[in-house]
Write a protein that holds these residues in place. Sequence first.
Motif, PDB file in Angstrom:
ATOM      1  N   UNK A 189      -2.032  -7.391  16.286  1.00 39.09           N
ATOM      2  CA  UNK A 189      -2.660  -8.025  15.367  1.00 39.09           C
ATOM      3  C   UNK A 189      -2.613  -7.117  14.104  1.00 39.09           C
ATOM      4  N   UNK A 190      -1.796  -5.973  14.297  1.00 37.92           N
ATOM      5  CA  UNK A 190      -2.031  -4.907  12.955  1.00 37.92           C
ATOM      6  C   UNK A 190      -3.098  -4.196  12.478  1.00 37.92           C
ATOM      7  N   UNK A 191      -4.086  -4.183  13.451  1.00 39.18           N
ATOM      8  CA  UNK A 191      -5.446  -3.714  13.171  1.00 39.18           C
ATOM      9  C   UNK A 191      -5.560  -2.132  13.472  1.00 39.18           C
ATOM     10  N   UNK A 192      -4.401  -1.332  14.049  1.00 40.91           N
ATOM     11  CA  UNK A 192      -4.477   0.106  14.216  1.00 40.91           C
ATOM     12  C   UNK A 192      -4.403   0.782  12.874  1.00 40.91           C
ATOM     13  N   UNK A 193      -5.265   1.838  12.916  1.00 41.95           N
ATOM     14  CA  UNK A 193      -5.391   2.631  11.830  1.00 41.95           C
ATOM     15  C   UNK A 193      -4.274   3.491  11.428  1.00 41.95           C
ATOM     16  N   UNK A 194      -3.015   3.228  11.652  1.00 38.51           N
ATOM     17  CA  UNK A 194      -1.842   4.259  11.534  1.00 38.51           C
ATOM     18  C   UNK A 194      -1.564   3.861   9.822  1.00 38.51           C
ATOM     19  N   UNK A 195      -0.724   5.136   9.503  1.00 35.66           N
ATOM     20  CA  UNK A 195      -0.498   5.420   8.162  1.00 35.66           C
ATOM     21  C   UNK A 195       0.252   3.836   7.544  1.00 35.66           C
ATOM     22  N   UNK A 196       1.128   3.364   8.304  1.00 39.12           N
ATOM     23  CA  UNK A 196       1.844   2.242   7.768  1.00 39.12           C
ATOM     24  C   UNK A 196       0.792   0.992   7.426  1.00 39.12           C
ATOM     25  N   UNK A 197      -0.149   0.691   8.266  1.00 43.18           N
ATOM     26  CA  UNK A 197      -0.906  -0.408   8.111  1.00 43.18           C
ATOM     27  C   UNK A 197      -1.871  -0.032   6.907  1.00 43.18           C
ATOM     28  N   UNK A 198      -2.228   1.219   7.015  1.00 46.00           N
ATOM     29  CA  UNK A 198      -3.338   1.679   5.635  1.00 46.00           C
ATOM     30  C   UNK A 198      -2.655   1.390   4.164  1.00 46.00           C
ATOM     31  N   UNK A 199      -1.387   1.841   4.368  1.00 51.52           N
ATOM     32  CA  UNK A 199      -0.606   1.785   3.137  1.00 51.52           C
ATOM     33  C   UNK A 199      -0.366   0.225   2.640  1.00 51.52           C
ATOM     34  N   UNK A 200      -0.198  -0.745   3.810  1.00 47.85           N
ATOM     35  CA  UNK A 200      -0.159  -1.855   3.407  1.00 47.85           C
ATOM     36  C   UNK A 200      -1.271  -2.437   2.874  1.00 47.85           C
ATOM     37  N   UNK A 201      -2.359  -2.007   3.153  1.00 52.30           N
ATOM     38  CA  UNK A 201      -3.925  -2.551   2.794  1.00 52.30           C
ATOM     39  C   UNK A 201      -4.102  -1.996   1.269  1.00 52.30           C
ATOM     40  N   UNK A 202      -3.287  -1.254   0.745  1.00 54.60           N
ATOM     41  CA  UNK A 202      -3.663  -0.675  -0.675  1.00 54.60           C
ATOM     42  C   UNK A 202      -4.157   0.625  -0.605  1.00 54.60           C
ATOM     43  N   UNK A 203      -4.363   1.562   0.676  1.00 55.20           N
ATOM     44  CA  UNK A 203      -4.872   2.932   0.973  1.00 55.20           C
ATOM     45  C   UNK A 203      -3.662   3.718   0.400  1.00 55.20           C
ATOM     46  N   UNK A 204      -4.216   4.732  -0.268  1.00 56.61           N
ATOM     47  CA  UNK A 204      -3.065   5.596  -0.983  1.00 56.61           C
ATOM     48  C   UNK A 204      -2.802   6.785   0.263  1.00 56.61           C
ATOM     49  N   UNK A 205      -2.066   6.531   1.052  1.00 56.21           N
ATOM     50  CA  UNK A 205      -1.604   7.403   2.216  1.00 56.21           C
ATOM     51  C   UNK A 205      -0.062   7.448   2.144  1.00 56.21           C
ATOM     52  N   UNK A 206       0.393   8.646   2.694  1.00 56.77           N
ATOM     53  CA  UNK A 206       1.779   8.781   3.087  1.00 56.77           C
ATOM     54  C   UNK A 206       2.124   8.152   4.381  1.00 56.77           C
ATOM     55  N   UNK A 207       2.931   7.051   4.494  1.00 53.54           N
ATOM     56  CA  UNK A 207       3.320   6.323   5.486  1.00 53.54           C
ATOM     57  C   UNK A 207       4.485   6.896   6.215  1.00 53.54           C
ATOM     58  N   UNK A 208       5.056   7.884   5.582  1.00 49.95           N
ATOM     59  CA  UNK A 208       6.441   8.342   6.425  1.00 49.95           C
ATOM     60  C   UNK A 208       6.023   9.185   7.444  1.00 49.95           C
ATOM     61  N   UNK A 209       6.776   9.421   8.653  1.00 54.55           N
ATOM     62  CA  UNK A 209       6.631  10.297   9.698  1.00 54.55           C
ATOM     63  C   UNK A 209       6.731  11.804   9.264  1.00 54.55           C
ATOM     64  N   UNK A 210       5.664  12.723   9.561  1.00 51.19           N
ATOM     65  CA  UNK A 210       5.735  13.870   8.886  1.00 51.19           C
ATOM     66  C   UNK A 210       6.861  14.766   9.702  1.00 51.19           C
TER      67      UNK A 210
END
Length: 315
Positions: free
Chosen positions: A190-211
């Motif tokens: 459902x895309x409900x895991x709080x990973x960086x990619x999903x947080x970025x898609x919901x407007x949260x300013x996070x770095x979605x790239x793999x460290x």
Amino acid sequence: MGFKDIAWFNQALLCKQAWRIWSNPQSLLARVMKSRYFRQGDFLDCPIGSRPSYAWRSIVHGHELLSQGILKRIGNGRDTHVWYNNWLLMPTPRPPRYRTYEVDLSLTVCDLIDSRHGTWDAPRIRHLFVEEDATKILGMKLNLQCEDTKTIKSPMTAPTIPPVEKKLWSNLWKVKTLPKVRHLMWRALAGALAVSERLASRGINVDATCKNCGVAWLTRNHAGTALAHSRRSYSHVSSSLEAEFLGFYWAAESLSTLKYEKVVFESTSEANTCADAIALSVTKDHRYASYIAKDCPGWLLRMVREDEVGMVTVY
């Protein structure tokens, strides 16, 4: 409660609020929003505006779904753009599909009407649109004495789920495993895991790239004996697909340097348990040093030997 996707369910509720504002412009909520965000325009065409509140952002999110159900009822056709407005009555209202590559973006529906006889210009319609849409348009009744109006067809309809995905959702809760594992699977799908990619898609300013991520390759001869292996670490990789491409490039470049010929590449996890283990050592054991070496790693000797005789041990 009967819903499968929280995001769609939430957007449907917000769509209902947007529909109330549009259908009841004299309500207090509609008048407050109009004075703040679309004073001189129309609710269906208004942008999100500057410094919007959280409530208005949410209504605009529902407005996007509402717009998919807006249908233009054709009167004289002067206010309806052929390519921009949804004026074909389909299961989901949409513009017609064009047949030619010469498209006039300023074309309105009134340009498709023969004003002398008050009927559709059939030759032009069949020239511009695909056969299915042309037949649909020619079957529509005209009322040249009225202006075009907007109406809503199925504003709360969620996107149609493909048959394969429907079967997947229906079988998800039947998996014989722990309840918490089923819940984790549902959240992942459902895309409900709080990973960086999903947080970025919901407007949260996070770095979605793999460290940091690791790639590895291991070569064998026809008998399954390990000939050489390599490991390399990368940083700031945007997706697993990009990491796989980098791994292929690194493997091809290294094998070319080693003068290997007639090499067959295999990237599936089932056939590369040893290479997977080497790659995982980058993130799991923090082994960031990149190298190329002969044979196989000493700490994977048992796994490599078991692969040689056709026995795969899962680590």
